[in-house]
Scaffold this motif. Sequence first.
Motif, PDB file in Angstrom:
ATOM      1  N   THR A 169      29.545 -24.492  -7.717  1.00 49.26           N
ATOM      2  CA  THR A 169      30.505 -25.592  -7.742  1.00 49.26           C
ATOM      3  C   THR A 169      31.133 -25.719  -6.362  1.00 49.26           C
ATOM      4  O   THR A 169      31.423 -24.716  -5.708  1.00 49.26           O
ATOM      5  CB  THR A 169      31.605 -25.349  -8.787  1.00 49.26           C
ATOM      6  N   HIS A 170      31.353 -26.964  -5.939  1.00 51.86           N
ATOM      7  CA  HIS A 170      31.937 -27.197  -4.618  1.00 51.86           C
ATOM      8  C   HIS A 170      32.956 -28.322  -4.738  1.00 51.86           C
ATOM      9  O   HIS A 170      32.647 -29.392  -5.289  1.00 51.86           O
ATOM     10  CB  HIS A 170      30.841 -27.579  -3.617  1.00 51.86           C
ATOM     11  N   THR A 171      34.167 -28.060  -4.253  1.00 54.99           N
ATOM     12  CA  THR A 171      35.232 -29.062  -4.352  1.00 54.99           C
ATOM     13  C   THR A 171      35.953 -29.184  -3.014  1.00 54.99           C
ATOM     14  O   THR A 171      37.072 -28.692  -2.853  1.00 54.99           O
ATOM     15  CB  THR A 171      36.242 -28.683  -5.452  1.00 54.99           C
ATOM     16  N   PRO A 172      35.329 -29.838  -2.046  1.00 54.68           N
ATOM     17  CA  PRO A 172      36.023 -30.050  -0.771  1.00 54.68           C
ATOM     18  C   PRO A 172      37.270 -30.893  -0.986  1.00 54.68           C
ATOM     19  O   PRO A 172      37.315 -31.735  -1.878  1.00 54.68           O
ATOM     20  CB  PRO A 172      34.983 -30.785   0.077  1.00 54.68           C
ATOM     21  N   LYS A 173      38.293 -30.644  -0.182  1.00 54.80           N
ATOM     22  CA  LYS A 173      39.552 -31.383  -0.293  1.00 54.80           C
ATOM     23  C   LYS A 173      39.835 -32.100   1.024  1.00 54.80           C
ATOM     24  O   LYS A 173      39.876 -31.454   2.063  1.00 54.80           O
ATOM     25  CB  LYS A 173      40.704 -30.426  -0.615  1.00 54.80           C
ATOM     26  N   PRO A 174      40.061 -33.413   0.979  1.00 54.62           N
ATOM     27  CA  PRO A 174      39.863 -34.311  -0.160  1.00 54.62           C
ATOM     28  C   PRO A 174      38.387 -34.632  -0.345  1.00 54.62           C
ATOM     29  O   PRO A 174      37.582 -34.438   0.570  1.00 54.62           O
ATOM     30  CB  PRO A 174      40.655 -35.557   0.258  1.00 54.62           C
TER      31      PRO A 174
END
Length: 223
Positions: A169-174
Motif C-alpha cells: 500500500t502506498h499513500t503519498p501526501k498529498p
Amino acid sequence: MSQAHLPLTDFIEYSPDEMLKRAQDNYQQVKRRHSIRAFSDRAVPQAIIEQCILAAGTAPNGANHQPWHFVAINSPQIKAQIRQQAEALEQAFYAGRAGEEWLDALKPLGTNADKPYLEHAPWLIAVFSKKRTEESGEQKSNYYVHESVGIATGFLIQALHHAGLGTLTHTPKPMSFLSKVCGRDNDNERPYMLIIAGYPADGATIPQYAIEKKSLAEICDFI
C-alpha cells in the motif's frame, strides 16, 4: 414502496469442525501476506487483476452505492509519471515534513524517499473514493464513503494475495497528483490509496519488525 428481495441461495453452511479448519487455513494464508518493496517487472495478465477488482467490488458499503473507482495502471509512461511525482513528495516528507515522531516510527521498516517499485511492478491500482453516485440519471450522495472504500481496498489486497501476487500500500501526501495522472480530476472523486501488485523481485526481503504482530489478547476482548 418496498423493494423486491431475493431468497438467499448461495450461503454454504459448514460443520463447526470444518468452520474452524477453514478459519485456521485462512489465517495461515493471510499470515503469508507481506508488504514488499522490491518487485519484479515480470508481467501479470490483466485478467488476474480484473478478477481481483471484481472481488473488491463485492465489498459491503453504504446504501449499496459502491462509492469507489479503480484505475489499473500498466503503462510504463504513466507509472514513470507517478514515480516522479510521488518521489518529489516523499523527499519533502523524509526531509522533515513528516515530523520527528513519524520518521522515528518508520525507521525499523527502512523506508525512504526512493520508490523504484512504482515503475518496476507490473501493476499499480489507484483507488478513488466518490462523494456522489449516478443512479437512473440522478446524482445521489454516497454514505459511509471512507469506511466503504476502506473495506473494498482490504478485499482487493486479500484477492491479490490469494491470487499469488505480492502487494504494497502506498499513500503519498498529498495524493491529488493521482487524479490528474489517472484522468479522474473532478470534484466528485478523491484518491484514496495506491496498491502496488506483482511478483516479488529475486532476493526480496521484509523487515523483521513488520512480522511482529500483536497477540489475540492484545487486539481483542471477548465479553
